[in-house]
Enzyme design. Structure first.
Site, PDB file in Angstrom:
ATOM      1  N   LYS A   1      -7.506 -14.687  43.503  1.00  0.00           N
ATOM      2  CA  LYS A   1      -7.768 -13.646  42.514  1.00  0.00           C
ATOM      3  C   LYS A   1      -6.464 -13.000  42.090  1.00  0.00           C
ATOM      4  O   LYS A   1      -5.672 -12.648  42.966  1.00  0.00           O
ATOM      5  CB  LYS A   1      -8.673 -12.595  43.160  1.00  0.00           C
ATOM      6  CG  LYS A   1      -8.989 -11.421  42.274  1.00  0.00           C
ATOM      7  CD  LYS A   1      -9.826 -10.439  43.028  1.00  0.00           C
ATOM      8  CE  LYS A   1      -9.943  -9.211  42.156  1.00  0.00           C
ATOM      9  NZ  LYS A   1     -10.280  -8.046  42.882  1.00  0.00           N
TER      10      LYS A   1
ATOM     11  N   ARG B   1     -10.924  -0.998  37.226  1.00  0.00           N
ATOM     12  CA  ARG B   1     -10.752   0.310  37.867  1.00  0.00           C
ATOM     13  C   ARG B   1     -11.448   1.407  37.077  1.00  0.00           C
ATOM     14  O   ARG B   1     -11.854   2.411  37.640  1.00  0.00           O
ATOM     15  CB  ARG B   1      -9.265   0.581  38.085  1.00  0.00           C
ATOM     16  CG  ARG B   1      -8.744  -0.417  39.121  1.00  0.00           C
ATOM     17  CD  ARG B   1      -7.333  -0.190  39.527  1.00  0.00           C
ATOM     18  NE  ARG B   1      -6.923  -1.277  40.428  1.00  0.00           N
ATOM     19  CZ  ARG B   1      -5.677  -1.544  40.758  1.00  0.00           C
ATOM     20  NH1 ARG B   1      -4.704  -0.798  40.284  1.00  0.00           N
ATOM     21  NH2 ARG B   1      -5.402  -2.539  41.565  1.00  0.00           N
TER      22      ARG B   1
ATOM     23  N   CYS C   1     -12.010   1.128  48.259  1.00  0.00           N
ATOM     24  CA  CYS C   1     -11.359   1.824  47.144  1.00  0.00           C
ATOM     25  C   CYS C   1     -12.315   2.569  46.225  1.00  0.00           C
ATOM     26  O   CYS C   1     -11.951   3.578  45.641  1.00  0.00           O
ATOM     27  CB  CYS C   1     -10.481   0.870  46.360  1.00  0.00           C
ATOM     28  SG  CYS C   1     -11.389  -0.443  45.541  1.00  0.00           S
TER      29      CYS C   1
ATOM     30  N   LYS D   1      -5.208 -12.457  47.259  1.00  0.00           N
ATOM     31  CA  LYS D   1      -5.475 -11.455  46.221  1.00  0.00           C
ATOM     32  C   LYS D   1      -4.149 -10.779  45.868  1.00  0.00           C
ATOM     33  O   LYS D   1      -3.491 -10.199  46.726  1.00  0.00           O
ATOM     34  CB  LYS D   1      -6.482 -10.429  46.728  1.00  0.00           C
ATOM     35  CG  LYS D   1      -6.745  -9.314  45.713  1.00  0.00           C
ATOM     36  CD  LYS D   1      -7.860  -8.411  46.161  1.00  0.00           C
ATOM     37  CE  LYS D   1      -8.027  -7.261  45.188  1.00  0.00           C
ATOM     38  NZ  LYS D   1      -9.093  -6.347  45.584  1.00  0.00           N
TER      39      LYS D   1
ATOM     40  N   SER E   1     -11.397  -8.675  35.462  1.00  0.00           N
ATOM     41  CA  SER E   1     -11.738  -7.808  34.335  1.00  0.00           C
ATOM     42  C   SER E   1     -10.758  -7.917  33.162  1.00  0.00           C
ATOM     43  O   SER E   1     -11.166  -7.950  32.003  1.00  0.00           O
ATOM     44  CB  SER E   1     -11.829  -6.358  34.809  1.00  0.00           C
ATOM     45  OG  SER E   1     -10.617  -5.946  35.423  1.00  0.00           O
TER      46      SER E   1
HETATM   47  C1  PBG Z   1     -11.635  -3.842  45.156  1.00  0.00           C
HETATM   48  C2  PBG Z   1     -11.657  -4.830  44.062  1.00  0.00           C
HETATM   49  C3  PBG Z   1     -10.909  -4.864  42.867  1.00  0.00           C
HETATM   50  C4  PBG Z   1     -11.389  -5.941  42.143  1.00  0.00           C
HETATM   51  C5  PBG Z   1     -12.374  -6.551  42.905  1.00  0.00           C
HETATM   52  N1  PBG Z   1     -12.500  -5.857  44.101  1.00  0.00           N
HETATM   53  C6  PBG Z   1      -9.907  -3.937  42.315  1.00  0.00           C
HETATM   54  C7  PBG Z   1      -8.605  -3.732  42.929  1.00  0.00           C
HETATM   55  O1  PBG Z   1      -8.219  -4.368  43.908  1.00  0.00           O
HETATM   56  O2  PBG Z   1      -7.931  -2.856  42.422  1.00  0.00           O
HETATM   57  C8  PBG Z   1     -10.895  -6.351  40.775  1.00  0.00           C
HETATM   58  C9  PBG Z   1     -11.874  -7.100  39.966  1.00  0.00           C
HETATM   59  C10 PBG Z   1     -11.557  -7.190  38.522  1.00  0.00           C
HETATM   60  O3  PBG Z   1     -10.507  -6.771  38.007  1.00  0.00           O
HETATM   61  O4  PBG Z   1     -12.426  -7.733  37.824  1.00  0.00           O
HETATM   62  N2  PBG Z   1     -10.517  -3.805  45.950  1.00  0.00           N
END
Ligand code: PBG
Length: 330
Positions: free
Chosen positions: A254, A211, A128, A201, A280
């Site tokens: 997650k 993001r 991504c 996830k 985050s």
């Molecule tokens: C990549 C990824 C993401 C996060 C970790 N790896 C973002 C998403 O899936 O949009 C999020 C980590 C965070 O919010 O701290 N796919």
């Protein structure tokens, strides 16, 4: 009038063991230790670059020289591991930057392993940050093509392995990717390289600030066709079971804070180490409220991390790693 018969005190007085810090520590059920924390870092090209992330005070996009300094400081304070994300100079439909031998993460890995050989370097394996559209794979007919994406994920994981990563962590949520990546690693001489799978996830609004940090907001649609529905618990067990079967060494849940029930159940059902990603948005909420003086940020942070451990997390990926290390050393 008394609940107890005259002259008889209650037999049970749990307060007896709460009378002093030493006593409380003696009977504490859950230990939170710096040794269990993994610090996420965002790498980009350039020199002497520290670009702040507005919604994540204390977190920066870092050029590799600055990233090395940040990692060294964390390591000195007892944090044993970092997980790397990359922001490439150019994004394209095939996510070329993700598996380029001289890509930004690959360079950061080489530098870290050369300068800090004892620091564990984990890499996030996903498309991504590298695709022009911001989705976690190859897009066909408006959706991410699962099987076409596997090939690129394997290439990315392999390029991280070649750069010297200690562990790869696929976060894309494509079906079958753990087995596919495992096979690619094994066939190329990396049978000993562990995989930490983002196994359960969820499609979560708690990723908002990330993001901005990773510049990976999808340009159309959302991630609900590959990340999990937050309402589902049984499906998480199925996702974890598949990843275990395919060869995952560590399984992750997650986000963490709103998913402690999932962490607890994964811990109970499976015998692999369990990781929690304190994401985050969880970080941003604490920082914002603390900044206004509405909560005690340090105490809330430690309480959250302890709760993740209590739920069953063996390790925690957290932007708080350095802050927590400072407090835990005392
Ligand atoms: C990549 C990824 C993401 C996060 C970790 N790896 C973002 C998403 O899936 O949009 C999020 C980590 C965070 O919010 O701290 N796919």
């Amino acid at each position: 009038m008394s609940f107890y018969p005259a002259g008889q005190f209650p037999a049970h007085r749990p307060r007896r063991l709460r009378q002093s810090p030493a006593l409380r520590q003696l009977v504490r059920e859950t230990q939170l230790n710096t040794r269990q924390l993994v610090l996420p870092l965002f790498a980009r090209s350039g020199r002497r670059l520290r670009r702040p992330i507005a919604a994540m005070p204390g977190v920066f996009q870092l050029s590799t020289d600055e990233l090395l300094r940040e990692a060294a400081r964390a390591h000195e304070s007892g944090v044993p591991a970092v997980i790397l994300f990359g922001i490439p100079d150019r994004k394209d439909a095939r996510a070329s930057g993700a598996y380029a031998a001289r890509g930004v993460v690959q360079q950061a890995v080489r530098l870290l392993k050369r300068e800090l050989p004892e620091l564990l370097v984990i890499t996030d394996v996903c498309m991504c940050e590298y695709t022009s559209h911001g989705h976690c794979g190859i897009v066909r007919n408006g959706d991410v093509d699962n099987d076409a994406t596997l090939e690129l994920l394997a290439k990315e994981a392999l390029s991280h392995a070649r750069a010297g990563a200690d562990m790869v962590a696929p976060s894309d949520m494509m079906d079958g990717r753990i087995g596919y990546i495992r096979q690619a690693l094994d066939q190329n001489g990396y049978a000993g390289l562990p995989i930490m799978s983002y196994a359960a996830k969820y499609a979560s609004a708690f990723y908002g600030p990330f993001r901005e940090a990773a510049e990976s907001t999808p340009q159309f649609g959302d991630r609900r066709s590959y990340q999990m529905d937050p309402a589902n618990r049984r499906e998480a067990m199925r996702e974890v079971a598949l990843d275990v079967e395919e060869g995952a060494d560590i399984v992750m849940v997650k986000p963490a804070l709103a998913y402690l029930d999932i962490i607890a159940e994964v811990k109970q059902v499976f015998d692999l180490p369990v990781a929690a990603y304190n994401v985050s948005g969880e970080y941003a909420m604490v920082k914002a409220a603390a900044d206004r003086g509405w909560i005690d940020g340090d105490r809330v942070m430690l309480e959250m991390l302890t709760a993740m451990r209590r739920a069953g997390a063996d390790l925690i990926v957290t932007y708080f790693a350095k802050d927590a290390a400072k407090l835990l050393q005392k």
